[in-house]
Design a protein around this motif. Sequence first.
Motif, PDB file in Angstrom:
ATOM      1  N   THR A  47     -16.796  26.220 -42.246  1.00 58.83           N
ATOM      2  CA  THR A  47     -16.251  27.092 -43.280  1.00 58.83           C
ATOM      3  C   THR A  47     -14.760  27.323 -43.062  1.00 58.83           C
ATOM      4  N   ARG A  48     -14.384  27.508 -41.816  1.00 55.74           N
ATOM      5  CA  ARG A  48     -12.982  27.738 -41.485  1.00 55.74           C
ATOM      6  C   ARG A  48     -12.139  26.495 -41.781  1.00 55.74           C
ATOM      7  N   VAL A  49     -12.682  25.324 -41.441  1.00 55.66           N
ATOM      8  CA  VAL A  49     -11.965  24.077 -41.710  1.00 55.66           C
ATOM      9  C   VAL A  49     -11.752  23.901 -43.212  1.00 55.66           C
ATOM     10  N   ALA A  50     -12.792  24.103 -43.987  1.00 60.04           N
ATOM     11  CA  ALA A  50     -12.697  23.922 -45.444  1.00 60.04           C
ATOM     12  C   ALA A  50     -11.671  24.861 -46.049  1.00 60.04           C
ATOM     13  N   ASP A  51     -11.624  26.086 -45.535  1.00 60.36           N
ATOM     14  CA  ASP A  51     -10.656  27.053 -46.070  1.00 60.36           C
ATOM     15  C   ASP A  51      -9.226  26.612 -45.791  1.00 60.36           C
ATOM     16  N   LEU A  52      -8.965  26.188 -44.537  1.00 60.14           N
ATOM     17  CA  LEU A  52      -7.605  25.774 -44.197  1.00 60.14           C
ATOM     18  C   LEU A  52      -7.224  24.502 -44.938  1.00 60.14           C
ATOM     19  N   LEU A  53      -8.116  23.549 -45.007  1.00 60.10           N
ATOM     20  CA  LEU A  53      -7.814  22.287 -45.676  1.00 60.10           C
ATOM     21  C   LEU A  53      -7.417  22.526 -47.136  1.00 60.10           C
ATOM     22  N   ALA A  54      -8.090  23.449 -47.794  1.00 61.34           N
ATOM     23  CA  ALA A  54      -7.812  23.731 -49.204  1.00 61.34           C
ATOM     24  C   ALA A  54      -6.439  24.361 -49.408  1.00 61.34           C
ATOM     25  N   ARG A  55      -5.868  24.939 -48.356  1.00 65.97           N
ATOM     26  CA  ARG A  55      -4.572  25.608 -48.467  1.00 65.97           C
ATOM     27  C   ARG A  55      -3.398  24.674 -48.140  1.00 65.97           C
ATOM     28  N   MET A  56      -3.677  23.470 -47.653  1.00 69.89           N
ATOM     29  CA  MET A  56      -2.631  22.587 -47.147  1.00 69.89           C
ATOM     30  C   MET A  56      -2.146  21.608 -48.210  1.00 69.89           C
ATOM     31  N   THR A  57      -0.847  21.295 -48.151  1.00 69.11           N
ATOM     32  CA  THR A  57      -0.289  20.236 -48.990  1.00 69.11           C
ATOM     33  C   THR A  57      -0.608  18.883 -48.352  1.00 69.11           C
ATOM     34  N   PHE A  58      -0.380  17.822 -49.123  1.00 71.53           N
ATOM     35  CA  PHE A  58      -0.656  16.484 -48.595  1.00 71.53           C
ATOM     36  C   PHE A  58       0.200  16.198 -47.355  1.00 71.53           C
ATOM     37  N   LYS A  59       1.479  16.551 -47.404  1.00 74.96           N
ATOM     38  CA  LYS A  59       2.348  16.288 -46.261  1.00 74.96           C
ATOM     39  C   LYS A  59       1.933  17.129 -45.058  1.00 74.96           C
ATOM     40  N   GLU A  60       1.499  18.341 -45.284  1.00 78.53           N
ATOM     41  CA  GLU A  60       1.024  19.180 -44.175  1.00 78.53           C
ATOM     42  C   GLU A  60      -0.221  18.573 -43.530  1.00 78.53           C
ATOM     43  N   LYS A  61      -1.062  17.965 -44.347  1.00 75.56           N
ATOM     44  CA  LYS A  61      -2.248  17.304 -43.792  1.00 75.56           C
ATOM     45  C   LYS A  61      -1.842  16.112 -42.925  1.00 75.56           C
ATOM     46  N   VAL A  62      -0.927  15.294 -43.437  1.00 79.60           N
ATOM     47  CA  VAL A  62      -0.455  14.160 -42.642  1.00 79.60           C
ATOM     48  C   VAL A  62       0.200  14.649 -41.347  1.00 79.60           C
ATOM     49  N   GLY A  63       0.851  15.789 -41.417  1.00 79.87           N
ATOM     50  CA  GLY A  63       1.491  16.348 -40.231  1.00 79.87           C
ATOM     51  C   GLY A  63       0.538  16.675 -39.105  1.00 79.87           C
ATOM     52  N   GLN A  64      -0.735  16.880 -39.428  1.00 74.58           N
ATOM     53  CA  GLN A  64      -1.719  17.168 -38.383  1.00 74.58           C
ATOM     54  C   GLN A  64      -2.175  15.901 -37.659  1.00 74.58           C
ATOM     55  N   MET A  65      -1.770  14.737 -38.144  1.00 76.91           N
ATOM     56  CA  MET A  65      -2.324  13.474 -37.676  1.00 76.91           C
ATOM     57  C   MET A  65      -1.451  12.789 -36.629  1.00 76.91           C
ATOM     58  N   PHE A  66      -0.560  13.563 -36.000  1.00 76.25           N
ATOM     59  CA  PHE A  66       0.261  13.048 -34.909  1.00 76.25           C
ATOM     60  C   PHE A  66      -0.169  13.710 -33.609  1.00 76.25           C
ATOM     61  N   MET A  67      -0.072  12.949 -32.507  1.00 77.40           N
ATOM     62  CA  MET A  67      -0.554  13.483 -31.238  1.00 77.40           C
ATOM     63  C   MET A  67       0.172  14.757 -30.840  1.00 77.40           C
ATOM     64  N   ASP A  68       1.451  14.833 -31.106  1.00 76.06           N
ATOM     65  CA  ASP A  68       2.169  16.079 -30.835  1.00 76.06           C
ATOM     66  C   ASP A  68       3.385  16.173 -31.751  1.00 76.06           C
ATOM     67  N   ALA A  69       4.023  17.322 -31.735  1.00 79.18           N
ATOM     68  CA  ALA A  69       5.161  17.565 -32.613  1.00 79.18           C
ATOM     69  C   ALA A  69       6.337  16.666 -32.279  1.00 79.18           C
ATOM     70  N   ASN A  70       6.404  16.210 -31.042  1.00 78.65           N
ATOM     71  CA  ASN A  70       7.492  15.340 -30.633  1.00 78.65           C
ATOM     72  C   ASN A  70       7.410  13.974 -31.304  1.00 78.65           C
ATOM     73  N   MET A  71       6.184  13.581 -31.688  1.00 73.74           N
ATOM     74  CA  MET A  71       5.981  12.280 -32.329  1.00 73.74           C
ATOM     75  C   MET A  71       5.951  12.382 -33.854  1.00 73.74           C
ATOM     76  N   ALA A  72       5.669  13.544 -34.358  1.00 72.96           N
ATOM     77  CA  ALA A  72       5.421  13.697 -35.788  1.00 72.96           C
ATOM     78  C   ALA A  72       6.612  13.263 -36.626  1.00 72.96           C
ATOM     79  N   PHE A  73       6.361  12.363 -37.567  1.00 77.38           N
ATOM     80  CA  PHE A  73       7.375  11.891 -38.497  1.00 77.38           C
ATOM     81  C   PHE A  73       8.625  11.375 -37.783  1.00 77.38           C
ATOM     82  N   GLY A  74       8.453  10.929 -36.509  1.00 77.63           N
ATOM     83  CA  GLY A  74       9.587  10.385 -35.778  1.00 77.63           C
ATOM     84  C   GLY A  74      10.492  11.413 -35.157  1.00 77.63           C
ATOM     85  N   ASN A  75      10.002  12.634 -34.996  1.00 71.63           N
ATOM     86  CA  ASN A  75      10.842  13.694 -34.412  1.00 71.63           C
ATOM     87  C   ASN A  75      10.881  13.555 -32.886  1.00 71.63           C
ATOM     88  N   ASP A  76      11.446  12.472 -32.389  1.00 67.25           N
ATOM     89  CA  ASP A  76      11.364  12.195 -30.960  1.00 67.25           C
ATOM     90  C   ASP A  76      12.406  12.925 -30.119  1.00 67.25           C
TER      91      ASP A  76
END
Length: 782
Positions: A47-76
Amino acid sequence: MLRSLVGSEMCIRDRPMAHLLSTLLLLSAAAAAVLYPFQDPSLPPDTRVADLLARMTFKEKVGQMFMDANMAFGNDTLPKGGDLASTAIPRLGVPAFDWMSQGNMFRGASNGCDINCCSCYDGHNMSNCCVDGAATQFPQGTGVAATWNPELVFQMGVVTSDESRGMMHFPNRSVDYRTGASSVINILKDGRWGRAPETYGECPILTGTIAVALNKALVGFKSLNSTTREYGWRLKTLPVLRHFVAYAGPDSERFSFSATVSDDDLSLTYLHAWKAVADAGALGGVMSAISGLNGVPSAADRRMLTDVLRGEWEWDGFVTSDCDTISAIGDDFHWTSNLPESCAEAVRAGGDLNCGPEYKHLINASKYGLIGQAEIDLAVTRLLGRRIQVGDLDPPGADPYGNIPLGIVDSPPHRALARQLVRESLVLLTNPKTSVGDKNVLPLRSSGIIAVIGPSADDIAVQAHTYHGTPSAWITVLDGIKQVAPAATILTAPGCSRKGSSTAGFAEAVRLASQADQVIWVGGLEASMEEEGTDRTDDIGLPGVQLALIKELQRVGKPMAAVVISGGPVSEPTMARMPGLAWAWISYFGQDGRGIADVLFGDTNPSGRLPFTIPSNLSQLGDIHDYSLTAAPYGKTYRYLAYSQPAAVPLFAFGAGLSYSSFETTIATNTTTAAPTDTVEVMAAIRNQGPLPGQHVVALFCQFLQSDGVSPGSVKQLPRRELVALSKIHLSVSEARNISWQLRIRDIQGALRQAFPGVIRFWIGDGGPCTDCPTTSVQLAW
């Protein structure tokens, strides 16, 4: 639980009433901090996952798919502790998250060592790896497996997860200690593979047993035999097991090599341990392999990542790529034409997380129609589910594991457990008589003059190896000898390096050995010889001039113990035959060399067993590229080894290991005949005949034979022999113990394809022919 030994502050979770009151207060405070349903710990995770997922934009969802913030979107260039909108969602109060903050959870808490910690050691200084104090450090993988003691390994997991949670309270901590790289459960089908040290050896049954024990503790089971976690759906830590699935060398070609593996070898060998951990509920996350499988890059293998993992096994966790493998899908495997296609292929195959920046191309992949919203949603759903389970999206105070204090880290009971693992991981291979009287070389006397020679006797590099944290103290083998033998005079010299050709130090080493009453030599391999990216394809003996030095020392004629430290097998047939030389093997052993000294001097009876076969020579191994277990010249691993051919006989069998005591063993079954659906009880009686008390491994093996009781089974794709059960027990002198196992015939791997009528032979011993081992047989019929 070990934490009950560490004082009242650390025992609070073992006091039901105090803990209940504390939890109620925390939940009350947490409720006040909830702004959205996904933050409400009283709601089901789905239930918690469904609620958060419904509040996220597409880019925010993709942002969760990096191992860490240092790698996300090339932010090295992001500093540690950074919080970008690309990984965090500030508008929703979602923080950044690191999916593999600890690089060595399979060896202990990392105390600040991130996923690339293996590169921190520069040959002189390891403190640059670890910045959050000290933590207990255990042996490398093959050392843990060599204990053959799942209960002990479970306690190791308790210590690691306790310390990981305790480190969350370190002031200004550098990483998130709730996540990390866990067991490498790839099967060591060739001991030359560079990552041999990280594995649990060559047997899928032993590997599965050890991996289940460690990871059940890491995810929060209260005991090894528990069937539910301590706090229901919650995870104590989030271990990521590696590398799914058939990845075992050559490591130098890992980004482009594709293993050819039959379905039989997959199901009977390479997948077995993975399924065991999944079935036990201990598979937190999965890292896909670097190499390919049957022509498909592992990071884009839908059959393995979706059809098997999520389909056949019904596992609900996340899959991460290994680092740099997404770009390799196109660049090295030529599976795709560009990075957007590679990213889309990986996600569609079941790869939810990217170790690297490549998933930034998912934005364009979506625009190009290569991947849809539903596929991204599925990946992010799996990721958010694990974040919630490990307490990351809870309000402050809601996570019951948050009560584990920093004070538990590096505590005396934890250091004691690390020493016990070292003791139980040392394998005694030979122990001949001395030239005087009827005494064996080992155990040594803790008095007189002792010469300690060798390049690894006083070098912490062979304790740390790769993927490690830093303890409060590194106790070398030399340090341990001095502690165990304080009355002895210790003479010491390296004699040579581990891989150099200089013999300049021989004379001094021989001079000291001549003055001594006993000699201890310590040498072996090091990380530069066997680690990620490096294989030992040209030689499996001692490198450099180490063997030459051993020969010189042995000629002195003093009782001598040789301790070989390595992660994989080292074969020196000459050493096995040397008069007056006892040979012990141990893996890279972590923080405490005192455990080795305890065994050498008889304070502890040796009880370790080999987790791999030590071949007699290089020619027995065949081609490292060949993943077929029946490959030329004689088959791979003890399960398929053609012992009937004299040229195939190894130097030491899988499961070999001596004790200072003699153990009398008998074996019997409750029946002489059985059908495939029958359950057979195998019973063993073990008595310690002395002269010392100690731990003893009781390993039950079996083999299927044809009806004559002699000829092996005719289906070559099935194992010739198999470990089916094991126990490790402690026996005082003259103490006896009975053990029994209930084995359903059809549940033994490959049983339903064996000869019926036929014979199944059981024995207790090692993985060789074991012709002198206690044996019993059961006739098989429909």
